[in-house]
Motif scaffolding. Structure first.
Motif, short mmCIF file in Angstrom:
data_model
loop_
_atom_site.label_atom_id
_atom_site.label_comp_id
_atom_site.label_asym_id
_atom_site.label_seq_id
_atom_site.Cartn_x
_atom_site.Cartn_y
_atom_site.Cartn_z
N ASP A 198 0.90 -1.37 0.02
CA ASP A 198 0.04 -0.12 0.05
C ASP A 198 1.03 1.17 0.00
O ASP A 198 0.65 2.40 -0.65
CB ASP A 198 -1.02 -0.04 1.15
CG ASP A 198 -1.97 -1.00 1.04
OD1 ASP A 198 -2.36 -1.52 -0.07
OD2 ASP A 198 -2.63 -1.09 2.06
N TRP A 199 1.85 1.19 0.65
CA TRP A 199 2.86 2.22 0.88
C TRP A 199 3.34 2.56 -0.55
O TRP A 199 3.68 3.82 -0.94
CB TRP A 199 3.76 2.25 2.12
CG TRP A 199 4.56 3.28 2.36
CD1 TRP A 199 4.35 4.48 3.07
CD2 TRP A 199 5.98 3.60 1.74
NE1 TRP A 199 5.39 5.16 3.15
CE2 TRP A 199 6.64 4.96 2.23
CE3 TRP A 199 6.60 2.94 0.91
CZ2 TRP A 199 7.51 5.44 1.94
CZ3 TRP A 199 8.07 3.33 0.60
CH2 TRP A 199 8.45 4.69 0.85
N GLY A 200 3.88 1.54 -1.21
CA GLY A 200 4.72 1.56 -2.39
C GLY A 200 3.77 1.98 -3.48
O GLY A 200 4.09 2.77 -4.24
N ASP A 201 2.65 1.79 -3.35
CA ASP A 201 1.54 2.10 -4.49
C ASP A 201 1.25 3.59 -4.29
O ASP A 201 1.23 4.28 -5.16
CB ASP A 201 0.33 1.34 -4.30
CG ASP A 201 0.28 0.02 -4.87
OD1 ASP A 201 1.24 -0.65 -5.44
OD2 ASP A 201 -0.75 -0.81 -4.59
N THR A 202 1.22 4.06 -2.82
CA THR A 202 0.99 5.35 -2.99
C THR A 202 2.12 6.48 -3.29
O THR A 202 2.20 7.41 -3.55
CB THR A 202 0.52 5.69 -1.13
OG1 THR A 202 -0.59 4.74 -1.06
CG2 THR A 202 0.00 7.22 -1.25
N HIS A 203 3.37 5.92 -2.79
CA HIS A 203 4.73 6.64 -2.78
C HIS A 203 5.66 6.38 -3.69
O HIS A 203 6.48 7.30 -4.13
CB HIS A 203 5.37 6.79 -1.50
CG HIS A 203 4.25 7.54 -0.55
ND1 HIS A 203 3.90 8.64 -0.41
CD2 HIS A 203 3.71 6.76 0.66
CE1 HIS A 203 3.05 8.94 0.68
NE2 HIS A 203 2.80 7.49 1.30
N MET A 204 5.70 5.19 -4.71
CA MET A 204 6.43 4.83 -5.21
C MET A 204 6.15 4.26 -6.52
O MET A 204 6.98 3.47 -7.27
CB MET A 204 7.53 3.85 -4.69
CG MET A 204 8.03 4.52 -3.22
SD MET A 204 9.37 3.49 -2.45
CE MET A 204 10.76 3.79 -3.57
N ALA A 205 4.92 4.45 -6.95
CA ALA A 205 4.46 3.72 -8.28
C ALA A 205 3.69 4.93 -8.99
O ALA A 205 2.60 5.04 -9.15
CB ALA A 205 3.41 2.97 -7.92
N PRO A 206 4.40 5.91 -9.60
CA PRO A 206 4.02 7.09 -10.43
C PRO A 206 3.17 6.94 -11.43
O PRO A 206 2.25 7.74 -11.67
CB PRO A 206 5.23 7.81 -10.80
CG PRO A 206 6.42 6.73 -10.78
CD PRO A 206 6.19 5.86 -9.88
N GLY A 207 3.25 5.66 -11.99
CA GLY A 207 2.31 5.14 -13.23
C GLY A 207 1.17 4.34 -12.62
O GLY A 207 0.54 3.70 -13.58
N GLY A 208 1.03 4.24 -11.51
CA GLY A 208 -0.07 3.55 -10.80
C GLY A 208 0.46 2.10 -10.25
O GLY A 208 1.39 1.68 -10.49
#
Length: 155
Positions: free
Chosen positions: A97-107
């Motif tokens: 969840d944290w990675g999706d929010t803060h480290m996945a600029p393309g979604g």
């Protein structure tokens, strides 16, 4: 303080880091949750050096997170998640969840869907008494029985 001594600290965040505190261990767990069970499959999927994988699998077995047992076909041993291991799934999902929010600029690169509906798995921090959703601002740490017991031993 040496890394191994961290396991002796009366802290329920610090102690698990001794067992889980490096990227390879968490990646091995991610693969185990995806159904990987054999040494060679872990090694192939992760590209991890064999000696490092052997060390990480051994640590997870020593901590009771994985169990090593003969495979049903009798060829090579398998590594299976224990109940203690399955209890780590929300930890990996919180990282996701944290990675999706803060480290996945393309979604999000992967969606973890609820098997029987279109919903997606999310980790939520909630009070075990009233059910209210909380953030770090809503939480007040207090000494627990384990800290009190550790203090008594040190005296």
């Amino acid at each position: 303080m040496r890394y191994e001594q961290l396991a002796d600290l009366p802290c329920s965040i610090t102690r698990p880091l001794v067992a889980l505190g490096d990227r390879w261990t968490l990646l091995v767990l991610k693969e185990a949750f995806a159904g990987v069970r054999r040494f060679n499959a872990f090694q192939s999927n992760l590209g991890i050096p064999r000696s490092r994988l052997q060390d990480r699998l051994g640590r997870l077995v020593d901590h009771g997170i994985l169990v090593r047992r003969p495979a049903s076909d009798g060829e090579h041993p398998e590594y299976r998640l224990t109940r203690k291991g399955h209890d780590l799934y929300p930890v990996l999902m919180a990282l996701k969840d944290w990675g999706d929010t803060h480290m996945a600029p393309g979604g999000p690169p992967v969606h973890y869907r609820h098997r029987d509906c279109p919903g997606e798995a999310r980790v939520t921090l909630a009070c075990d008494h009233c059910g209210e959703v909380m953030t770090a601002h809503d939480i007040r740490p207090e000494a627990g029985a384990g800290l009190v017991a550790a203090g008594a031993e040190d005296a």
